[in-house]
Every structure is written in C-alpha cells, then in structure tokens.
Design a protein around this motif. Structure first.
Motif, PDB file in Angstrom:
ATOM      1  N   UNK A 340      45.913  35.244  28.937  1.00 52.32           N
ATOM      2  CA  UNK A 340      46.463  34.061  29.606  1.00 52.32           C
ATOM      3  C   UNK A 340      45.352  33.041  29.836  1.00 52.32           C
ATOM      4  N   UNK A 341      44.116  33.547  30.003  1.00 48.68           N
ATOM      5  CA  UNK A 341      42.980  32.688  30.341  1.00 48.68           C
ATOM      6  C   UNK A 341      42.092  32.439  29.114  1.00 48.68           C
ATOM      7  N   UNK A 342      41.300  31.377  29.178  1.00 44.09           N
ATOM      8  CA  UNK A 342      40.313  31.102  28.135  1.00 44.09           C
ATOM      9  C   UNK A 342      38.933  31.538  28.632  1.00 44.09           C
ATOM     10  N   UNK A 343      37.983  31.660  27.694  1.00 41.96           N
ATOM     11  CA  UNK A 343      36.674  32.224  28.013  1.00 41.96           C
ATOM     12  C   UNK A 343      35.549  31.347  27.469  1.00 41.96           C
ATOM     13  N   UNK A 344      34.393  31.511  28.053  1.00 41.88           N
ATOM     14  CA  UNK A 344      33.222  30.750  27.631  1.00 41.88           C
ATOM     15  C   UNK A 344      32.790  31.172  26.232  1.00 41.88           C
ATOM     16  N   UNK A 345      32.299  30.181  25.474  1.00 42.42           N
ATOM     17  CA  UNK A 345      31.861  30.424  24.104  1.00 42.42           C
ATOM     18  C   UNK A 345      30.410  30.019  23.912  1.00 42.42           C
ATOM     19  N   UNK A 346      29.765  30.664  22.940  1.00 51.33           N
ATOM     20  CA  UNK A 346      28.432  30.265  22.493  1.00 51.33           C
ATOM     21  C   UNK A 346      28.568  29.105  21.511  1.00 51.33           C
ATOM     22  N   UNK A 347      27.471  28.413  21.200  1.00 52.18           N
ATOM     23  CA  UNK A 347      27.544  27.288  20.259  1.00 52.18           C
ATOM     24  C   UNK A 347      28.124  27.658  18.891  1.00 52.18           C
ATOM     25  N   UNK A 374      50.960  25.061  27.620  1.00 51.26           N
ATOM     26  CA  UNK A 374      52.342  24.581  27.500  1.00 51.26           C
ATOM     27  C   UNK A 374      52.830  24.583  26.051  1.00 51.26           C
ATOM     28  N   UNK A 375      51.957  24.277  25.123  1.00 48.79           N
ATOM     29  CA  UNK A 375      52.355  24.275  23.716  1.00 48.79           C
ATOM     30  C   UNK A 375      52.763  25.673  23.262  1.00 48.79           C
ATOM     31  N   UNK A 376      52.007  26.690  23.679  1.00 48.85           N
ATOM     32  CA  UNK A 376      52.339  28.061  23.303  1.00 48.85           C
ATOM     33  C   UNK A 376      53.641  28.498  23.971  1.00 48.85           C
ATOM     34  N   UNK A 377      53.825  28.111  25.206  1.00 52.40           N
ATOM     35  CA  UNK A 377      55.073  28.438  25.914  1.00 52.40           C
ATOM     36  C   UNK A 377      56.266  27.850  25.181  1.00 52.40           C
ATOM     37  N   UNK A 378      56.143  26.597  24.769  1.00 52.78           N
ATOM     38  CA  UNK A 378      57.235  25.927  24.058  1.00 52.78           C
ATOM     39  C   UNK A 378      57.519  26.601  22.719  1.00 52.78           C
ATOM     40  N   UNK A 379      56.466  27.024  22.021  1.00 49.68           N
ATOM     41  CA  UNK A 379      56.627  27.650  20.711  1.00 49.68           C
ATOM     42  C   UNK A 379      57.388  28.964  20.810  1.00 49.68           C
ATOM     43  N   UNK A 380      57.140  29.718  21.862  1.00 44.66           N
ATOM     44  CA  UNK A 380      57.778  31.031  22.015  1.00 44.66           C
ATOM     45  C   UNK A 380      59.076  30.994  22.808  1.00 44.66           C
ATOM     46  N   UNK A 381      59.461  29.840  23.292  1.00 40.62           N
ATOM     47  CA  UNK A 381      60.587  29.760  24.227  1.00 40.62           C
ATOM     48  C   UNK A 381      61.895  30.301  23.660  1.00 40.62           C
ATOM     49  N   UNK A 403      51.309  39.875  32.488  1.00 44.70           N
ATOM     50  CA  UNK A 403      52.073  39.396  33.643  1.00 44.70           C
ATOM     51  C   UNK A 403      52.106  37.865  33.719  1.00 44.70           C
ATOM     52  N   UNK A 404      50.965  37.178  33.709  1.00 43.24           N
ATOM     53  CA  UNK A 404      51.035  35.712  33.784  1.00 43.24           C
ATOM     54  C   UNK A 404      51.641  35.079  32.532  1.00 43.24           C
ATOM     55  N   UNK A 405      51.461  35.708  31.371  1.00 45.03           N
ATOM     56  CA  UNK A 405      52.087  35.185  30.149  1.00 45.03           C
ATOM     57  C   UNK A 405      53.608  35.237  30.292  1.00 45.03           C
ATOM     58  N   UNK A 410      59.152  32.698  31.639  1.00 47.82           N
ATOM     59  CA  UNK A 410      60.416  32.643  32.384  1.00 47.82           C
ATOM     60  C   UNK A 410      60.432  31.474  33.369  1.00 47.82           C
ATOM     61  N   UNK A 411      59.275  31.092  33.895  1.00 49.96           N
ATOM     62  CA  UNK A 411      59.214  29.926  34.776  1.00 49.96           C
ATOM     63  C   UNK A 411      59.595  28.648  34.029  1.00 49.96           C
ATOM     64  N   UNK A 412      59.337  28.639  32.735  1.00 48.85           N
ATOM     65  CA  UNK A 412      59.652  27.457  31.933  1.00 48.85           C
ATOM     66  C   UNK A 412      61.143  27.356  31.630  1.00 48.85           C
ATOM     67  N   UNK A 413      61.892  28.403  31.949  1.00 46.86           N
ATOM     68  CA  UNK A 413      63.318  28.432  31.674  1.00 46.86           C
ATOM     69  C   UNK A 413      63.684  29.171  30.398  1.00 46.86           C
ATOM     70  N   UNK A 414      62.689  29.721  29.699  1.00 48.01           N
ATOM     71  CA  UNK A 414      62.958  30.468  28.469  1.00 48.01           C
ATOM     72  C   UNK A 414      63.777  31.713  28.789  1.00 48.01           C
ATOM     73  N   UNK A 415      64.810  31.975  27.994  1.00 45.19           N
ATOM     74  CA  UNK A 415      65.646  33.140  28.250  1.00 45.19           C
ATOM     75  C   UNK A 415      65.425  34.211  27.185  1.00 45.19           C
ATOM     76  N   UNK A 416      66.119  35.335  27.361  1.00 44.32           N
ATOM     77  CA  UNK A 416      65.968  36.519  26.510  1.00 44.32           C
ATOM     78  C   UNK A 416      64.510  36.964  26.465  1.00 44.32           C
ATOM     79  N   UNK A 417      63.907  36.990  27.634  1.00 40.85           N
ATOM     80  CA  UNK A 417      62.538  37.471  27.814  1.00 40.85           C
ATOM     81  C   UNK A 417      62.586  38.603  28.840  1.00 40.85           C
TER      82      UNK A 417
END
Length: 499
Positions: A340-347, A374-381, A403-405, A410-417
C-alpha cells in the motif's frame, strides 16, 4: 549298503518331502532399486511411500520385522502390498516384482530434522530445491515367507508422483523484454506446468485457474512450484467439482496452469526480492506466456480465466491485473505482498535498506507516500477480487499490504471485493501444529475459504479497525453476495465470475 548310497537316499527323501509339502528352495531374490513416492501436503512435499523393484517376482510380503529409514529418519510402515512400478496395487493373488510400503507421514514445525523432507531450502537463494541426496534403507522385508531382503540406496533421482504426473503439459515461453530497472533489453524464459484433463476437451468450454507461486518456489523445475505450495490440491476432486463448463453444469472441472519465475515475481530488475512497490521484470512475459497457453488450448473459456497466487505470487496477481485489467475474470491474492505504501529508492532505482533485516521489514524504508494510489484503485474497481490473509502474518504484515489495499477499494465504492481474514494458520493435516501466519494460502488449498469480512463495517470504521479476524467463521461473519447470490466458498464464487 555303502555310505554314499545312504547319503543319496537321504537327499532324495528330503527332496521328496519338500515337494510333498509344497515348499521350494530358497531363491537369490534381492531389491534391485528403490523409488520414493512423493505427495503434496499443506506444509510441502513428503515421502509417503517407497517402491521396491525386486530381482524376481514374489507372491507375499511380511513387514512385521522390517525397519525402514528415509533421510536418516525411521518411518512407520502403515501398509504394504505388491504393486506396479508406480506404486499401484496389483490384483489380489497376483505376483509382482514390485512392492510398495506406505509410510506414516509426520510433520514438526519446531523440529524439521525429523520430517525427512525431500526438499532442501537454499538460504542463499531463499528457494526450495530437491535435496542433494535422499538415502533410503530397508531391512528385514520378508518375501514369500522365507527370505529377508535388505537394501540401501540414494533415491532422490528415483521419484514417483501421480499428482505431479497429472500435470501433463510441461513447457516454457521465452522472449526479449525491457528490464524496468535498467531499461536494457534482456532475454527471459518462464517455465510452466498445466493440468489438462482429457474429459474436459470433449464438452463445452471450461475455466482456467492460474497459480503464481511464492518466493521459495522459483527456479527452473516446475515440480518445485507444484509441491512447495500445495498446487497439486487444485486438481483433486474436492476442488475440481466446484468448477463447471460454460454451457453444461453437469460437466465439472477446470484447467490449472502453474507458471514459474527463475528468480522472484517481485524482482524489479536487479535479481532481488523487492518491496512490492514497483513493476516486476516478469510482467510482460508472464502475460505473453498466459496468452500463448490459452491460444494453444481452444477448450479454455476465455471469459473465465482466474488468477491466484500467494505472497510473491499474491503481489504478482495484483501487479499483472493492474497492467491487464480486462483479461481476467477474477483474482484471489493470498498473503499478498503488494504494498500500500511506497519506499525510498537509491539513485539507480533499487530500494534503500537499513541494517534491520527482520521478518516483515526486510530493511525497506517507507518514504511517506502511497503506492496504491487513486489510479490503481480505479483500474481494479470493476475486477472481482477475493483476498486471503492471516492477522499474525509477520512476514507480509497485513496492515502494510492487504488490509489498507482492500479498504481503499471498498471505500471507493468498488463492489464484488471480499476479504477472508484469519487469526492464525493451524494445520488440518497434523494435529497440534500451527504454521507461520504467512502461510494463509493453506486455507485455499484445503478448500476452507468461505466467510468474509463485513464490507460495511470495514468502510464505516476508522483506519483498519473494521476488520475482525476469525478462524471459526472461516475468515469472517459475512458471505460474498453478488447479484443476490451468496457464496460461502471461494471456488464456487470463482466459478460464477465472468469477464
């Protein structure tokens, strides 16, 4: 009467008595070779039988005084019989030059040395391999009521498995692709194994269930993929009966395709296991492999292609669907490592790491942002998804991943999840054994995924407080309900999902 005549007469008398009693002289029978019978279990593979190739056919076995060791562990013989070379019993009264000894299978998570596993876990690659050797010792096996046979042999390269043999299609797919990290072209190859029941090809089109393995099942031997996670369970009748043909509800069964990566599904291009917050280097080739396989099998119902996987494979299940959302009919990510989260990267694009390499962190450092945006949420909705996870998973901690994914969807209104959330992962095969919480895919292979979390409670509760893990309710108190139809089994739900 001379002594020579008396001796010859005595020998003749003994021979006549032996013939009258129906006995026969001892033979020089021996055990020529030993094979091991491999079976898949929820904890991985085990040697459930040994098959002995005898020098001469026999009519009976006696194991009352026999002693058998596999990989240095003494094993209890639960059953013995004459058989064919694959360990299948011959008809009663029929002799054979093969004998099969079925073994009691035990498992201890705390003391694995007594498990006599045919697998070896390579700590440098973090992958399973076949053990370099597998010594088997048989002593005092009595055949035909008269001769005790013994033999010691290394059986690691003499393996028999009807479950593995059920995956009749073994092949690979190769191509040239752009490495997402280096942006350089590279040649990649994926191996795969497929279950293709002959009876399905005679009727209506049938669904395809694709399995993506975890971290430990990569490499170039698809048997490792099929046995490291109990993929062999997917071809057993209790699971196959949940699937039906498109136009014939009387015909049951599904194709099963297991694809193997040479490294890790979470490898983003540097050959290491990533944090689940980037694009796998195998994204394109995996999709091409699946498409090529489907195209080669016209009986597959292209509107019912299902994608499931665990841990690394759970990450890849979501990653692949995000890139090709219109191809799959439904997803079942289990213990998914899609972050759900992003992480630090090296150069150079690789992940920054700290000295903390404990389970659940692997040294990755969050950068304060969200990867599941939001883009990923929309793609999988619009894509049906059923998550499986355990609350005590310390390797892929659900609060950072599933859990957060799920809540974002479901918070976005996506059903059949749906989300089956368990407290822990107790064994169904061995009494008193509790596995790592990460192994929640065991519920899937044991056909025990049924209850789901209350969607409204998850949506209306702050943060992640709406989730309530439950083993007793098979993942949750609610039922997956779609179009007025309620499902209490993940495979029944899958079977009804159409693209």
């Amino acid at each position: 009467m001379n002594s020579r005549y008396l001796k010859l007469s005595a020998v003749a008398a003994v021979a006549a008595l032996a013939a009258a009693c129906g006995s026969r002289p001892r033979t020089s029978n021996a055990i020529d070779n030993i094979s091991i019978g491999i079976q898949g279990y929820e904890f991985g593979p085990a040697v459930s039988k040994v098959i002995l190739n005898l020098k001469e056919p026999v009519s009976s076995l006696d194991t009352s005084k026999a002693k058998l060791l596999t990989a240095g562990v003494e094993r209890a013989i639960s059953k013995s019989y004459l058989s064919d070379a694959e360990g299948k019993a011959v008809k009663e009264g029929q002799s054979s030059d093969y004998a099969t000894l079925e073994l009691q299978v035990n498992y201890s998570f705390e003391d694995p040395s007594g498990n006599a596993s045919p697998f070896h876990y390579n700590l440098s690659t973090l992958m399973n391999e076949w053990a370099p050797s597998y010594p088997v010792s048989v002593n005092n096996l009595v055949v035909d009521h008269q001769q005790a046979l013994s033999k010691e042999a290394d059986a690691i390269n003499h393996r028999v498995s009807a479950e593995l043999a059920a995956f009749t299609k073994r092949d690979s797919y190769s191509g040239s692709y752009t490495n997402p990290l280096t942006q350089q072209k590279e040649k990649l190859t994926l191996n795969y194994a497929a279950y293709e029941p002959k009876q399905l090809k005679k009727g209506a089109k049938n669904p395809l269930l694709i399995w993506l393995h975890g971290q430990g099942e990569g490499g170039t031997d698809t048997d490792i993929t099929l046995l490291g996670n109990e993929v062999t369970a997917l071809v057993r009748d209790d699971i196959q009966q949940h699937f039906t043909a498109a136009d014939d509800r009387k015909e049951s069964g599904a194709y099963v395709l297991a694809v193997q990566t040479p490294t890790y599904w979470m490898d983003e291009g540097d050959g290491t296991n990533g944090a689940g917050a980037g694009v796998s280097r195998y994204t394109e080739i995996l999709m091409d492999t699946i498409k090529a396989y489907v195209q080669s099998n016209p009986d597959i119902d292209s509107s019912r292609i299902y994608l499931a996987g665990c841990s690394n494979g759970g990450y890849m299940t979501l990653n692949l669907a995000l890139h090709y959302p219109d191809y799959f009919a439904a997803l079942v990510p289990q213990a998914t490592a899609y972050s759900y989260y992003s992480f630090e990267r090296n150069p150079d694009g690789t992940y920054k790491k700290t000295a903390d390499q404990t389970a659940g962190s692997a040294g990755f450092v969050k950068d304060g942002g969200l990867y599941f945006d939001e883009e990923k949420i929309k793609t999988l909705s619009a894509l049906p998804i059923w998550f499986v996870h355990a609350a005590n998973d310390q390797i892929v901690q659900p609060s950072d991943y599933a859990l957060p994914v799920y809540k974002a969807l479901v918070d976005s209104g996506a059903d059949n999840k749906w989300f089956s959330y368990y407290e822990s992962v107790p064994s169904a095969d061995v009494d008193g054994v509790d596995y790592l919480g990460h192994w929640s895919w065991i519920y899937f292979f044991n056909d025990q995924v049924g209850g789901v979390q209350d969607v409204e409670k998850v949506k209306n509760s702050p943060a992640l407080t709406g989730f309530a893990a439950s083993n007793a309710e098979k993942g949750g108190p609610a039922a997956a309900t779609v179009g007025g139809q309620s499902y209490t089994n993940v495979f029944d739900w899958l079977n009804s999902q159409h693209k």
